[in-house]
Scaffold this motif. Structure first.
Motif, short mmCIF file in Angstrom:
data_model
loop_
_atom_site.label_atom_id
_atom_site.label_comp_id
_atom_site.label_asym_id
_atom_site.label_seq_id
_atom_site.Cartn_x
_atom_site.Cartn_y
_atom_site.Cartn_z
N GLY A 15 0.83 -1.20 0.00
CA GLY A 15 0.00 0.00 0.00
C GLY A 15 0.87 1.25 0.00
O GLY A 15 0.37 2.37 -0.07
N ASP A 16 2.17 1.07 0.07
CA ASP A 16 3.09 2.20 0.06
C ASP A 16 3.16 2.76 -1.38
O ASP A 16 2.67 2.16 -2.33
CB ASP A 16 4.48 1.73 0.54
CG ASP A 16 5.33 2.87 1.07
OD1 ASP A 16 4.91 4.04 0.99
OD2 ASP A 16 6.44 2.59 1.59
N ASP A 17 3.80 3.92 -1.49
CA ASP A 17 3.98 4.66 -2.74
C ASP A 17 4.35 3.74 -3.92
O ASP A 17 5.41 3.13 -3.92
CB ASP A 17 5.09 5.69 -2.49
CG ASP A 17 5.19 6.73 -3.60
OD1 ASP A 17 4.73 6.44 -4.73
OD2 ASP A 17 5.72 7.81 -3.33
N LEU A 18 3.46 3.69 -4.91
CA LEU A 18 3.67 2.77 -6.04
C LEU A 18 4.89 3.14 -6.87
O LEU A 18 5.48 2.29 -7.54
CB LEU A 18 2.44 2.79 -6.96
CG LEU A 18 1.17 2.11 -6.44
CD1 LEU A 18 0.02 2.37 -7.40
CD2 LEU A 18 1.40 0.61 -6.27
N ASP A 19 5.27 4.41 -6.83
CA ASP A 19 6.34 4.88 -7.70
C ASP A 19 7.71 4.81 -7.04
O ASP A 19 8.73 5.02 -7.68
CB ASP A 19 6.03 6.32 -8.12
CG ASP A 19 6.72 6.70 -9.41
OD1 ASP A 19 6.93 5.80 -10.25
OD2 ASP A 19 7.09 7.88 -9.55
N ALA A 20 7.73 4.50 -5.74
CA ALA A 20 9.00 4.51 -5.01
C ALA A 20 10.04 3.52 -5.57
O ALA A 20 11.22 3.87 -5.68
CB ALA A 20 8.76 4.28 -3.52
N PRO A 21 9.64 2.30 -5.93
CA PRO A 21 10.65 1.38 -6.47
C PRO A 21 11.36 1.95 -7.70
O PRO A 21 12.59 1.90 -7.81
CB PRO A 21 9.83 0.13 -6.84
CG PRO A 21 8.64 0.19 -5.94
CD PRO A 21 8.32 1.66 -5.80
N ARG A 22 10.58 2.52 -8.62
CA ARG A 22 11.17 3.09 -9.83
C ARG A 22 12.11 4.25 -9.48
O ARG A 22 13.22 4.37 -10.01
CB ARG A 22 10.07 3.58 -10.79
CG ARG A 22 10.57 4.00 -12.16
CD ARG A 22 9.49 4.72 -12.97
NE ARG A 22 8.98 5.92 -12.31
CZ ARG A 22 9.63 7.09 -12.28
NH1 ARG A 22 10.81 7.21 -12.86
NH2 ARG A 22 9.12 8.13 -11.64
N ARG A 23 11.65 5.11 -8.56
CA ARG A 23 12.49 6.25 -8.18
C ARG A 23 13.79 5.79 -7.51
O ARG A 23 14.82 6.41 -7.66
CB ARG A 23 11.71 7.20 -7.27
CG ARG A 23 10.54 7.86 -8.01
CD ARG A 23 10.06 9.12 -7.32
NE ARG A 23 9.45 8.83 -6.04
CZ ARG A 23 9.72 9.49 -4.91
NH1 ARG A 23 10.59 10.47 -4.90
NH2 ARG A 23 9.12 9.17 -3.80
N GLN A 24 13.72 4.67 -6.81
CA GLN A 24 14.94 4.17 -6.16
C GLN A 24 15.96 3.63 -7.16
O GLN A 24 17.16 3.78 -6.95
CB GLN A 24 14.60 3.08 -5.13
CG GLN A 24 14.03 3.58 -3.83
CD GLN A 24 15.01 4.41 -3.02
OE1 GLN A 24 15.49 5.44 -3.47
NE2 GLN A 24 15.32 3.97 -1.81
N VAL A 25 15.49 3.00 -8.23
CA VAL A 25 16.47 2.46 -9.19
C VAL A 25 16.94 3.53 -10.18
O VAL A 25 18.03 3.41 -10.75
CB VAL A 25 15.96 1.22 -9.99
CG1 VAL A 25 15.67 0.07 -9.04
CG2 VAL A 25 14.76 1.55 -10.83
N GLU A 26 16.15 4.58 -10.37
CA GLU A 26 16.54 5.61 -11.35
C GLU A 26 17.26 6.80 -10.72
O GLU A 26 17.92 7.56 -11.42
CB GLU A 26 15.30 6.09 -12.12
CG GLU A 26 14.75 5.01 -13.04
CD GLU A 26 13.51 5.45 -13.81
OE1 GLU A 26 13.06 6.60 -13.65
OE2 GLU A 26 13.00 4.60 -14.58
N GLY A 27 17.09 6.97 -9.41
CA GLY A 27 17.60 8.19 -8.76
C GLY A 27 19.08 8.19 -8.46
O GLY A 27 19.63 9.23 -8.06
N GLY A 28 19.75 7.08 -8.62
CA GLY A 28 21.17 6.99 -8.29
C GLY A 28 21.61 5.55 -8.33
O GLY A 28 20.82 4.65 -8.62
#
Lengths: 452, 117
Positions: A15-28
């Motif tokens: 139920g956590d932020d759906l976009d967080a996984p993508r942001r974690q792999v793309e952000g650095g």
């Protein structure tokens, strides 16, 4: 051996932020993405889904997450460890495989960890003398056996490490501990032995810090909360770990939130029991040995962690049907908002009595006056509005159902200045309760298979 | 001098079954001793009298300048059984920070503790 291994957290619960996984792999740059989907009652929800459809029973959000991070996994060799498998890790792996198959030349190697599910073995285990007594009440599981929905042992890092050794780039588990999802990659990379207690404990502490996602990087942080920047774009945490068991907690550049000694300290004490003994299947970590130091902006160095041998037990999470509940609310406005809500409460109780309805529990709260801080909140007799929040719980569904019809009439036949009933009648909810127990480690045998 | 915990500490709370935990962390490391000395197990049990049904346990974490309190029987059964708004004990943290302790004036002055406004 890598000098530094980066493990990022991309999900703190289902139920956590759906976009967080993508942001974690793309952000650095990261080496591993760990995703924690399972809370105490999640397994029972998934069990109900599998009963309706044998191809379900896992956290379906994970499939979407895999789709969004597939390029990073395939092209940049980011590995994923997730307990998204719920009560059906194989079906979860199949769903992920079909996502991977859409991409040509896909080299997904999916490690599937099973063996945590004890539901089918429950009667045998109990017959062999495993009482699975409730850790809080001491009651034997036999008292609720006929209402059990799911039973899973919390398993540790071993099978995840085995899957990574076997070349998996995605590891899907059922009920593994949240902390193992972070510790296992570190063990795999650094070759920590099964008795490297201090390092294993460090991996567990790293896991504890990041397993709730942004809750260690500025989310839900009371310390100086108004000054925490850009929570709309909050950076999820990652650890940069070294072989000696020290690590830095940080987040990607250009993201909001904050990583500081206070934000990490708050997360360390979250859901803590005895800090000397944070018990996991792999090691007992001593939280009183943790040293924190600011190591530049949005970087906290964690060191000094000590661990000692684990016990010979595993925790088991059993979910069972425990009756029904419903909660109804109405809002009373100034003047004398609290007195009106209190009068409505008395009237409602009298009517429920007159109807002869019996409940195991009736609870009234006055939101705006005492719901969260009780009498500590002091005098709230001049509140601009107070919400009457009235809940009942019992084994008789019909009684709970009947209760839900008694809220709305109060709007016309109770105390004045009442509003806030637009949501309609309260819903009756079946309660699936949590039964924590222990079992001998020797009877739980995790299995690993690799699907490519 | 009367000191309110909110002015010298921050906190986070969570749940384990029907038990809520509250971790209280000194805002400044030198204030940890004040927490350790004055925020005792019995003082916290008194503070929450009527709100919780069971005992209170206290653990010290001087390394984090923190105390950890376990409030047993705090969550109306806990988890999904609970009918409470705060079924998971998320805001027992700030309820504890309402506590006012009495610190000898000399010590309060030496540590520059902020007085209750």
């Amino acid at each position: 051996m890598k000098e530094i291994v980066r493990v990022a957290a991309g999900q703190g619960f289902w139920g956590d932020d759906l976009d967080a996984p993508r942001r974690q792999v793309e952000g650095g740059q990261i080496d591993y993405l760990m995703l924690d989907y399972l809370a105490e009652v999640t397994m029972s929800i998934l069990q109900k889904q599998r009963e309706r459809d044998p191809s379900l029973g896992y956290a379906r959000d994970f499939v979407g997450a895999m789709e969004s991070i597939l390029p990073a996994v395939l092209d940049r060799e980011v590995k994923v460890v997730a307990n998204a498998g719920g009560v059906n890790p194989r079906a979860c792996a199949e769903a992920v495989r079909s996502v991977g198959a859409q991409r040509r030349g896909s080299k997904l190697r999916i490690g599937v960890v099973t063996g945590d599910d004890l539901l089918g073995r429950l009667d045998d285990l109990m017959a062999q003398g495993h009482a699975l007594a409730n850790m809080e009440t001491g009651e034997a599981l036999s008292s609720v056996r006929d209402r059990v929905l799911s039973a899973n042992a919390y398993i540790g890092s071993n099978p995840i490490v085995e899957a990574l050794h076997g070349g998996a780039n995605v590891v899907i588990t059922g009920r593994s501990t949240d902390t193992a999802l972070t510790m296992a990659p570190l063990r795999h990379e650094f070759g920590w032995g099964a008795e490297s207690w201090d390092q294993l404990a460090a991996g567990i502490v790293a896991g504890h810090i990041i397993e709730c996602g942004a809750q260690c990087s500025g989310g839900n942080c009371l310390y100086d909360w108004k000054s925490i920047p850009d929570l709309a774009n909050v950076g999820y945490p990652l650890v940069e770990a070294r072989a000696d068991g020290t690590f830095v907690v940080t987040k990607h550049p250009g993201t909001g939130g904050r990583v500081s000694v206070p934000t990490v300290s708050e997360q360390l004490v979250y859901e803590m029991g005895d800090p000397h003994s944070y018990i996991t299947p792999d090691v007992i970590a001593d939280f009183t040995t943790i040293r924190l130091a600011q190591d530049g902006e949005n970087r906290v160095l964690v060191s000094g962690i000590k661990g000692r041998p684990a016990t010979d037990k595993l925790k088991v999470s059993v979910a069972y049907r425990a009756g029904f509940k419903a909660v109804g609310t109405l809002v009373y406005a100034w003047p004398e908002a609290l007195e009106k809500a209190q009068a409505a409460d008395r009237i409602l109780r009298e009517r429920l009595d007159r109807l002869g309805l019996k409940f195991d529990r009736v609870l009234t709260e006055f939101v705006g006056a005492n719901a969260t801080h009780g009498a500590l909140a002091g005098d709230r007799h001049d509140a601009p509005e107070v919400q009457l929040r009235f809940g009942v719980r019992g084994s008789d569904r019909a009684a709970v159902e009947r209760f839900t019809r008694e809220i709305a009439p109060l709007v016309l036949n109770g105390p004045p200045s009442v509003t806030g009933f637009a949501g309609g009648r309260p819903k009756v909810e079946e309660i699936v309760a949590y039964w924590p127990a222990l079992i001998d480690k020797s009877v739980v045998k995790p299995k690993v298979e690799i699907i490519s | 001098m009367k000191i309110r915990l909110l002015d010298i500490a921050h906190a986070r709370s969570g749940d384990k079954g029907d038990t809520a935990n509250v971790g209280v962390i000194a805002l400044q490391p030198r204030w940890y001793d004040v927490l350790e000395q004055f925020v005792t197990r019995s003082r916290v049990a008194d503070h929450f009298r009527g709100m919780i049904e069971g005992d209170v346990e206290r653990y010290e974490l001087p390394n984090l300048n923190a105390l950890n309190f376990l409030l047993h029987g705090a969550l109306d059964g806990g988890g999904t059984l609970s009918l409470k708004t705060d079924a998971q004990g998320k805001v027992y943290s700030t309820a504890l920070l309402r506590m006012v302790i009495d610190v000898p004036d000399a010590e309060a002055k030496r540590l520059a503790l902020p007085a209750v406004r």
